[in-house]
Design an enzyme around this catalytic site. Structure first.
Site, PDB file in Angstrom:
ATOM      1  N   HIS A 135       0.870  -1.176   0.000  1.00 44.22           N
ATOM      2  CA  HIS A 135       0.000   0.000   0.000  1.00 44.22           C
ATOM      3  C   HIS A 135       0.913   1.234   0.000  1.00 44.22           C
ATOM      4  O   HIS A 135       2.019   1.182   0.550  1.00 44.22           O
ATOM      5  CB  HIS A 135      -0.828  -0.047   1.285  1.00 44.22           C
ATOM      6  CG  HIS A 135      -1.928   0.958   1.374  1.00 44.22           C
ATOM      7  ND1 HIS A 135      -1.694   2.290   1.661  1.00 44.22           N
ATOM      8  CD2 HIS A 135      -3.269   0.836   1.224  1.00 44.22           C
ATOM      9  CE1 HIS A 135      -2.853   2.926   1.698  1.00 44.22           C
ATOM     10  NE2 HIS A 135      -3.821   2.081   1.431  1.00 44.22           N
ATOM     11  N   GLN A 215      -4.488  -5.179   7.034  1.00 40.44           N
ATOM     12  CA  GLN A 215      -5.444  -6.106   6.419  1.00 40.44           C
ATOM     13  C   GLN A 215      -5.443  -7.476   7.072  1.00 40.44           C
ATOM     14  O   GLN A 215      -6.253  -8.327   6.705  1.00 40.44           O
ATOM     15  CB  GLN A 215      -5.135  -6.252   4.915  1.00 40.44           C
ATOM     16  CG  GLN A 215      -5.301  -4.976   4.126  1.00 40.44           C
ATOM     17  CD  GLN A 215      -6.740  -4.498   4.080  1.00 40.44           C
ATOM     18  OE1 GLN A 215      -7.689  -5.289   4.219  1.00 40.44           O
ATOM     19  NE2 GLN A 215      -6.931  -3.211   3.884  1.00 40.44           N
ATOM     20  N   CYS A 376      -4.738   2.380  -3.747  1.00 37.58           N
ATOM     21  CA  CYS A 376      -3.482   2.893  -3.165  1.00 37.58           C
ATOM     22  C   CYS A 376      -2.323   1.936  -3.375  1.00 37.58           C
ATOM     23  O   CYS A 376      -1.432   1.826  -2.524  1.00 37.58           O
ATOM     24  CB  CYS A 376      -3.633   3.215  -1.674  1.00 37.58           C
ATOM     25  SG  CYS A 376      -4.771   4.565  -1.363  1.00 37.58           S
TER      26      CYS A 376
END
Lengths: 418, 143
Positions: A135, A215, A376
């Protein structure tokens, strides 16, 4: 009552998604006159009533600034705030409380590590190793560090299935790598990286490891001691807690040598114009009045997750992922992006040549909330030579019926745009 | 294609056409059709100079002054966005710059596409409108 409250009472005995669903008021709403199918959980999850109630209770009757207050309210708020830290310590199996820092979220945690720890380890000509699937939040802070230090960021390549190419990782480690920054789970691909093995290899080369756990934390049990990572950052809002609060776990040995990142109240021991001395960790890294309410809400979210059972959640989400993968794969022209063997419940895909923006717009009108775009992860999109993906990400309150609704929606998109 | 009529008249026509569809799906299918019908912009014009930023999709608009009027060509790699580009071109292209600067574009609301104007939609319709108007504004003196 402790920081967490008695929300266990509300959690069904057996895991039943329909019942769990009822704990989330937002899921009952309609969009465009249709039931909301919320599949944007990797961006942010919805909140159970217990978390919302916790915030309301705090602001209604418990609010006061923490630390140093001699009055009852302040002592109670401080107790609840520090009890929540204990809750987090147990949740990630951290060795001690001073190693758990409150942050605004994963991004701030990584920035703290990059700003305070980075310069101690990364110097001129050195390399910070990241992966191609990171990310932007786990790329840009390191680029900023490298710019000031005269170092450079290098990326571990990713295979067509969306997995770290391990031999390349080992090869890159032999260069002047001083730090490894890696996602536990890819937000775009869902890939679960082989962290334990990577951390062992990095440590063999004397390389400390910063993990972006944003995540992973909602989907699996995190054990920072088992991983042996040096830093682990994650966010409350992706795991059913409030926005604006997150955690940076950092090994005590690092926190002792790291300079403070931000100056202000609470992070000091004594202040004089001649010389200021700093408080001990974790407070040394928590300048200013903290986000007390959301810390307490976060503790409630942890109660919720553990109450339902992280293993049960993981098992159910894996079933949902398998079913969604199967249902979407049977639609002609659907191409899954990210087909790693080990995946969290994230499903990125493209429908023929249909632009993700078009697909997302139609799905939205059908009441299905997905995310579209580069998520992203622009370098990863370039790696796959695609403008973006449509990403459906599942949480414990999603149902098999909702997967069917997604599949029907994708067929509708094809009819309208194919 | 250059339509006849003032901005108001052209917008009115579009509102009538969309009025034939009573649900969102019909409206979107029509918008997609309009997008498909818009001629693609020549690749040599798909440059950074013509790129509209703030879009999840790529959008290009090429303005040109001819005989005191502003003409636009445009394109997008997403069809819904391209349909919106086509609507703006149909309403604004071939108009005097002063008229373009003052155009209210309320018709987007009337056809149910107003939420695309919101900056959070990331389709850049808002920045598209701004760019179209900025070019016109720069040429208000030459009309």
């Amino acid at each position: 009552m402790n920081a967490t409250g008695a929300i266990q009472d509300h959690i069904p005995e057996k895991f039943d998604p329909a019942e769990v669903r009822n704990l989330f008021p937002a899921l009952a709403r309609e969009v465009y006159g249709k039931p909301l199918v919320y599949l944007d959980n990797a961006a942010s999850s919805q909140k159970p009533q217990a978390v919302i109630d916790r915030l309301v209770r705090y602001y209604s009757s418990e609010h006061s600034n923490v630390h140093r207050g001699v009055h009852l309210l302040s002592r109670e708020a401080t107790d609840a705030y520090e009890a929540a830290r204990k809750r987090v310590v147990a949740f990630i199996n951290a060795p001690s409380e001073p190693e758990v820092l409150y942050t605004r979220g994963t991004t701030e945690g990584i920035n703290l590590a990059a700003s305070s720890f980075g310069p101690l380890h990364v110097g001129k000509g050195d390399v910070v190793l990241v992966s191609h699937m990171e990310h932007h939040s786990n790329i840009v802070p390191w680029q900023m560090l490298c710019e000031t230090q005269g170092a450079r960021v290098r990326a571990i390549p990713v295979s067509d299935t969306g997995e770290i190419i391990y031999e390349e990782f080992e090869r890159l480690l032999s260069e002047r790598v001083r730090l490894l920054a890696i996602a536990h789970v890819s937000n775009t691909l869902g890939t679960i990286n082989p962290l334990k093995r990577m951390i062992r290899h990095a440590h063999d080369m004397g390389v400390p490891v910063v993990v972006d756990g944003a995540q992973a934390a909602p989907h699996m049990k995190i054990d920072v001691q088992e991983l042996d990572c040096d830093f682990y950052a994650f966010s409350s809002h992706k795991m059913f807690g409030p926005t604006g609060i997150g955690i940076l776990y950092a090994k005590a040995e690092h926190l002792e040598t790291m300079p403070p990142w931000q100056g202000g109240g609470d992070m000091i021991e004594t202040v004089a114009f001649e010389k200021t001395t700093y408080n001990d960790p974790p407070h040394k890294f928590e300048a200013g009045t903290p986000n007390i309410a959301d810390v307490l809400g976060f503790a409630s979210a942890i109660d919720f997750l553990e109450g339902v059972g992280q293993n049960r959640i993981a098992a159910y989400e894996q079933d949902l992922l398998a079913y969604a993968t199967e249902r979407l794969s049977e639609i002609e022209g659907v191409r899954l992006i990210g087909t790693a063997t080990d995946k969290a419940s994230v499903l990125s895909f493209l429908i023929g040549d249909i632009h993700p923006y078009d697909a997302g717009t139609i799905l939205d009108r059908l009441g299905i909330a997905v995310r579209t775009g580069h998520h992203c992860t622009q370098p990863l999109m370039r790696r796959f030579d695609i403008p973006g993906t449509v990403r459906a990400s599942f949480a414990l309150y999603n149902t098999f019926d909702e997967v069917d609704a997604l599949a029907a929606g994708v067929r509708r998109v094809k009819e309208m745009l194919g | 294609m250059v339509a006849n009529g003032t901005i108001r008249e052209r917008a009115h026509d579009i509102v009538e056409e969309f009025g034939l569809f009573d649900d969102w799906m019909g409206k979107y299918e029509y918008l997609i059709e309009i997008g498909q019908a818009l001629p693609s912009l020549d690749n040599r014009y798909k440059t950074e100079a013509h790129r509209i930023h703030g879009c999840q999709a790529q959008v290009w608009v090429r303005p040109e002054m001819k005989n005191g009027l502003v003409f636009y060509e445009g394109d997008s790699d997403a069809l819904i966005t391209k349909g919106l580009v086509a609507l703006l071109i149909r309403v604004l292209s071939g108009q005097p710059p002063q008229e373009i600067v003052q155009a209210d574009l309320e018709f987007l609301d009337e056809i149910g596409m107003k939420d695309h104007l919101s900056s959070t939609r990331r389709n850049g319709l808002a920045s598209m409108v701004k760019q179209l108007k900025l070019f016109a504004l720069a040429h208000t003196g030459s009309a």
